[in-house]
Motif scaffolding. Structure first.
Motif, short mmCIF file in Angstrom:
data_model
loop_
_atom_site.label_atom_id
_atom_site.label_comp_id
_atom_site.label_asym_id
_atom_site.label_seq_id
_atom_site.Cartn_x
_atom_site.Cartn_y
_atom_site.Cartn_z
N MET A 1 0.94 -1.30 -0.16
CA MET A 1 -0.12 -0.07 -0.09
C MET A 1 0.85 1.17 -0.03
O MET A 1 0.46 2.04 -0.77
N ILE A 2 2.11 1.34 0.77
CA ILE A 2 2.63 2.42 0.71
C ILE A 2 3.51 2.66 -0.58
O ILE A 2 3.58 3.76 -1.08
N LEU A 3 3.81 1.55 -1.06
CA LEU A 3 4.61 1.63 -2.73
C LEU A 3 3.61 2.14 -3.76
O LEU A 3 3.82 3.11 -4.43
N LEU A 4 2.27 1.76 -3.48
CA LEU A 4 1.18 2.00 -4.42
C LEU A 4 0.98 3.57 -4.12
O LEU A 4 0.91 4.25 -5.30
N TRP A 6 2.81 5.96 -3.07
CA TRP A 6 3.98 6.39 -3.25
C TRP A 6 4.18 6.79 -4.85
O TRP A 6 4.44 7.74 -5.55
N THR A 7 3.73 5.57 -5.52
CA THR A 7 3.86 5.44 -7.23
C THR A 7 3.16 6.55 -7.69
O THR A 7 3.05 7.43 -8.46
N VAL A 8 1.48 6.43 -7.00
CA VAL A 8 0.45 7.19 -7.63
C VAL A 8 0.55 8.82 -7.42
O VAL A 8 0.49 9.64 -8.33
N THR A 10 3.34 10.53 -6.76
CA THR A 10 4.58 11.07 -7.58
C THR A 10 4.30 11.14 -9.07
O THR A 10 4.71 12.25 -9.52
N ASN A 11 3.94 9.98 -9.44
CA ASN A 11 3.68 10.10 -11.01
C ASN A 11 2.53 10.91 -11.55
O ASN A 11 2.42 11.49 -12.56
N SER A 12 1.57 11.23 -10.51
CA SER A 12 0.46 12.12 -10.68
C SER A 12 0.71 13.68 -10.57
O SER A 12 -0.14 14.45 -10.65
N LYS A 13 2.16 13.69 -10.02
CA LYS A 13 2.64 15.31 -9.83
C LYS A 13 1.95 15.92 -8.61
O LYS A 13 1.60 17.15 -8.56
N TRP A 14 1.34 14.90 -7.55
CA TRP A 14 0.80 15.55 -6.48
C TRP A 14 1.80 16.27 -5.67
O TRP A 14 1.53 17.27 -4.81
N PRO A 21 10.73 11.87 -4.69
CA PRO A 21 11.10 11.52 -6.20
C PRO A 21 10.16 10.14 -6.32
O PRO A 21 9.69 9.58 -5.73
N THR A 22 10.03 9.75 -7.78
CA THR A 22 9.26 8.70 -7.86
C THR A 22 9.97 7.35 -7.54
O THR A 22 11.27 7.39 -7.79
N PRO A 23 9.43 6.21 -7.41
CA PRO A 23 10.08 5.01 -7.52
C PRO A 23 10.84 4.49 -8.54
O PRO A 23 12.06 4.07 -8.23
#
Length: 242
Positions: A1-4, A6-8, A10-14, A21-23
């Motif tokens: 859940m933390i990784l998910l 983190w990914t969403v 950062t990649n969504s530019k929130w 940084p992104t994963p």
């Protein structure tokens, strides 16, 4: 859940990549460190330098704190001498007296090992001394009645009885020593994981900072897992957690 999350995020530019940084960028930074190293040293060399300081300090703490803790737990006279000294410096922040160690020993590994030794000594000493006091007196008297010398009582009765608690104290010592290691490398060092993280922060390389943080946490978890595995294998009656 933390990784998910983190990914969403950062990649969504929130969140600005400068702060988180992104994963993917962290992964590429890890690959780059494995191939190119950092500031003239490979990533494995930075890890090895940190672990070398850590293990040397822990070995010194083990060979001094455990015998002295057994003596202080067994004899009130030894305890009256050494216990106040340990209790005085134990609550002090390690970096508070690190400046003195640097003045006395220099900024190389001697001062760092000395700082880590003092940090790991206190929990091992206190745990060992407390464990000796919990050894049933009947067990010691029975051994003396059967003709055992005091030396044999220490070696074959007291030390084996205290060993599970000593291992638990070692887990605590590793935790506080490892945290102090990172802080010491951030103050005065030219190699090590802690130094790498601090140096990367000067250039706003948050991807390298995250690589260092993840590596530090992973190594600490692995060392603690080894200790817990040893406890489960050799001290089944203690009831250590999984």
């Amino acid at each position: 859940m933390i990784l998910l999350l983190w990914t969403v995020s950062t990649n969504s530019k929130w969140i600005d990549p400068l702060f988180l940084p992104t994963p993917q960028s962290v992964w590429f930074a890890l690959l780059d460190l494995l191939q190119e190293g950092y500031k003239g040293s490979s990533l494995l060399e930075h890890i090895a330098n940190s672990l070398n300081r850590l293990f040397l300090a822990l070995i010194l703490a083990l060979v001094t704190a455990v015998p002295l803790g057994i003596l202080c737990g067994y004899s009130k006279y030894f305890r009256a001498i050494f216990d106040p000294i340990v209790e005085f410096y134990r609550p002090l922040p390690p970096l508070a007296y690190y400046a003195l160690l640097v003045l006395w020993l220099g900024i190389d590994d001697k001062s760092k090992v000395a700082l880590l030794f003092l940090t790991g000594f206190a929990p091992l000493f206190i745990t060992t001394a407390s464990s000796v006091q919990k050894v049933p007196r009947d067990r010691i008297n029975a051994a003396l009645t059967l003709g055992a010398s005091k030396w044999k009582v220490f070696v074959f009765i007291i030390f084996p009885s205290c060993l599970p608690d000593i291992i638990t104290g070692l887990r605590t010592a590793i935790g506080v020593t490892y945290a102090t290691l990172v802080a010491a490398e951030m103050v005065a060092a030219t190699s090590g994981i802690g130094w790498m993280v601090l140096d990367a922060s000067k250039y706003l390389r948050s991807d390298i900072i995250f690589v260092g943080i993840i590596l530090m946490g992973t190594i600490a978890m692995f060392m603690d897992w080894i200790i817990r595995w040893f406890q489960r294998r050799h001290f089944l009656w203690v009831g250590t957690e999984d």
